[in-house]
Scaffold this motif. Structure first.
Motif, mmCIF file in Angstrom:
data_model
loop_
_atom_site.group_PDB
_atom_site.id
_atom_site.type_symbol
_atom_site.label_atom_id
_atom_site.label_comp_id
_atom_site.label_asym_id
_atom_site.label_seq_id
_atom_site.Cartn_x
_atom_site.Cartn_y
_atom_site.Cartn_z
ATOM 1 N N ILE A 117 63.141 71.677 18.799
ATOM 2 C CA ILE A 117 64.342 72.437 19.155
ATOM 3 C C ILE A 117 65.584 71.906 18.453
ATOM 4 C CG2 ILE A 117 65.835 73.122 21.066
ATOM 5 C CD1 ILE A 117 63.333 73.108 22.846
ATOM 6 N N ASP A 118 65.842 70.596 18.529
ATOM 7 C CA ASP A 118 67.009 70.048 17.840
ATOM 8 C C ASP A 118 67.004 70.370 16.348
ATOM 9 O OD1 ASP A 118 67.789 69.062 20.282
ATOM 10 O OD2 ASP A 118 67.300 66.974 19.855
ATOM 11 N N PRO A 119 65.844 70.263 15.669
ATOM 12 C CA PRO A 119 65.834 70.638 14.245
ATOM 13 C C PRO A 119 66.248 72.079 13.987
ATOM 14 C CG PRO A 119 63.925 69.298 14.733
ATOM 15 C CD PRO A 119 64.572 69.610 16.052
ATOM 16 N N SER A 120 66.029 72.977 14.955
ATOM 17 C CA SER A 120 66.456 74.368 14.747
ATOM 18 C C SER A 120 67.976 74.465 14.679
ATOM 19 C CB SER A 120 65.908 75.272 15.864
ATOM 20 O OG SER A 120 66.586 75.076 17.099
ATOM 21 N N HIS A 121 68.672 73.585 15.400
ATOM 22 C CA HIS A 121 70.138 73.549 15.316
ATOM 23 C C HIS A 121 70.581 72.940 13.986
ATOM 24 C CE1 HIS A 121 71.131 74.855 19.434
ATOM 25 N NE2 HIS A 121 69.974 74.323 19.735
ATOM 26 N N HIS A 122 69.869 71.911 13.525
ATOM 27 C CA HIS A 122 70.186 71.340 12.215
ATOM 28 C C HIS A 122 70.087 72.414 11.134
ATOM 29 C CE1 HIS A 122 68.279 67.298 13.792
ATOM 30 N NE2 HIS A 122 69.345 67.657 14.485
ATOM 31 N N ALA A 123 68.968 73.157 11.162
ATOM 32 C CA ALA A 123 68.738 74.175 10.136
ATOM 33 C C ALA A 123 69.797 75.267 10.185
ATOM 34 C CB ALA A 123 67.343 74.773 10.298
ATOM 35 N N ALA A 124 70.235 75.615 11.401
ATOM 36 C CA ALA A 124 71.246 76.667 11.534
ATOM 37 C C ALA A 124 72.572 76.251 10.913
ATOM 38 C CB ALA A 124 71.439 77.017 13.013
#
Length: 442
Positions: free
Chosen positions: A43-50
């Motif tokens: 989940i946290d990586p999805s915020h990084h990618a965004a």
């Protein structure tokens, strides 16, 4: 590539928001940023990618092995890798401190300053010196104060820090910087991204150039660890390459970027959406990642994709499902509202969502017989985190014994036909996906 680990004094101190602000601040100064996450989080990586616009790398020595984790790091692209830690710096047997030490990266400590000033400096100093007591070569090299006001508050923290612990900025207290949560963690980055205005305001408080000076190049040879990879380059013509159908939508969204990259190197990947009712692609095998099938249970129950998948699985098509993928392959899924929905019906079990998580740990599995992802007697390391429980049929067959973790009824890997479903997620550095693809042409 230089790097830095953004670690917290504990969970809930604002590591994710701080990591995003650090990425934004560095990018505004012209640095190309490679985001990464310590631990098995999706989940946290999805915020990084965004925010950064490129996939975040997963760095976990349990899942990947020490050199495998270094390979994953070295395959990133950018001037500076910003690694978000997990939990508190020293928490867990594969802690953020251990990840930082194995990668030879400095740690920037995020300390919650909403009810402290000089005590924030004392806490940070204690975290720096505690590394020696733990016998971990973790270099706490700077501090960011989370939820700190400007003016006298920030100045008091800065002035109290010793010279060897430079003040690298602050994250202001703001409701605009709160990311909503649900079971399994935060909302995904494409569901609840921080606004550009809020993130820019947070980035204003980061001393980007000072932080860039703290970041350093690891003191290990990237070419040497790459030469030891278990994932050897694949020599195959297009006609020899199997086609792997990969589910990818809101229900099946927990997948490591390294997994997709590995599958794309081993074969031709064709994506499809069970939630949208897509036709199953013409393929040699199917991979169903984890995600949130419980949120889309009604859509999946009426999806022709699952019916087609059941028919193809009964004909012998290899199918591998992880966690949410496992849930979709079972007979039924009952939500916390008490509604029961039919699933694909391939694996003999019924799944029920619970109010509290049922498993959260790194796992180790030993294959009892040869299966899609492991040879008989071989061990796989992975991770499990789920709120559902599975009730298997009395005659259900399992592919693995659980040596660490919870699994399903003390075992793991429900299997039927050439279909395998596990609660455990594995990383491609384990070799599991290489074995899966090799089975597609058997």
């Amino acid at each position: 590539m230089r790097g830095v680990v953004v670690a917290g004094t504990a969970s809930g101190v604002g590591k994710t928001v701080t990591t995003l602000a650090v990425c934004r601040a560095l990018e505004r100064e012209g640095y190309a940023v490679q985001p990464a996450k310590a631990g098995p989080d999706f989940i946290d990586p999805s915020h990084h990618a965004a925010i950064v616009g490129k996939p975040s790398r997963t760095l976990d020595p349990w899942l990947e092995g020490d050199d495998g984790m270094r390979r994953t790091y070295a395959r990133g692209e950018g001037d500076i890798c910003v690694v978000e830690g997990m939990m508190g710096l020293y928490d867990g047997d594969t802690s953020t401190a251990r990840v930082a030490a194995l990668l030879d990266l400095p740690v920037v400590l995020v300390a919650d300053a909403r009810a402290g000033m000089q005590s924030v400096a004392a806490t940070a100093y204690g975290f720096r010196t505690y590394a020696d007591r733990m016998g971990i070569d973790a270099d706490v090299a700077g501090v960011i104060a989370s939820r700190a006001h400007g003016g006298r508050h920030a100045e008091g923290i800065r002035d109290a820090l010793p010279e060897e612990l430079p003040y690298l900025g602050r994250i202001p207290p703001s409701d605009d910087l709160e990311i909503p949560e649900r079971h399994l963690g935060l909302y995904l980055g494409d569901e609840a991204p921080l606004s550009d205005e809020a993130l820019d305001a947070a980035a204003d408080g980061i001393r980007a150039d000072a932080l860039a000076e703290v970041a350093r190049e690891p003191d290990w040879d990237a070419e040497e660890v790459e030469s030891g990879t278990r994932a050897e380059p694949v020599q195959a013509t297009d006609s020899d390459r199997p086609t792997i159908a990969v589910a990818r939508d809101e229900a099946f969204c927990f997948v490591y970027p390294s997994t997709l990259a590995r599958l794309e190197s081993l074969g031709t990947v064709s994506y499809f959406s069970p939630v949208a009712g897509d036709d199953l692609p013409d393929c040699d095998g199917v991979y169903l990642p984890g995600g949130y099938p419980e949120r889309f249970a009604a859509d999946l129950a009426s999806s022709p994709t699952l019916s087609e998948l059941a028919d193809r699985a009964a004909d012998g098509l290899p199918v591998f499902g992880e966690c949410g993928g496992l849930m979709a392959l079972t007979e039924s899924l009952t939500t916390t509202d008490g509604d029961t929905h039919e699933m694909a019906g391939i694996l003999p079990a019924d799944v029920t969502m619970q109010e509290r998580y049922q498993a959260l740990d790194h796992v180790e599995l030993r294959a009892t017989d040869g299966t899609l992802t492991a040879d008989a007697g071989e061990t796989l390391r992975g991770h499990e985190f789920h709120y559902s429980s599975a009730d298997p049929a009395t005659d259900a067959r399992f592919a693995f014994d659980v040596e660490r973790g919870t699994g399903i009824d003390g075992r793991e890997g429900l299997t039927e036909y050439r279909t395998l479903g596990t609660y455990a997620h594995v990383h491609p550095e384990s070799g599991a996906f290489d074995r899966f693809v090799s089975r597609l042409t058997d």
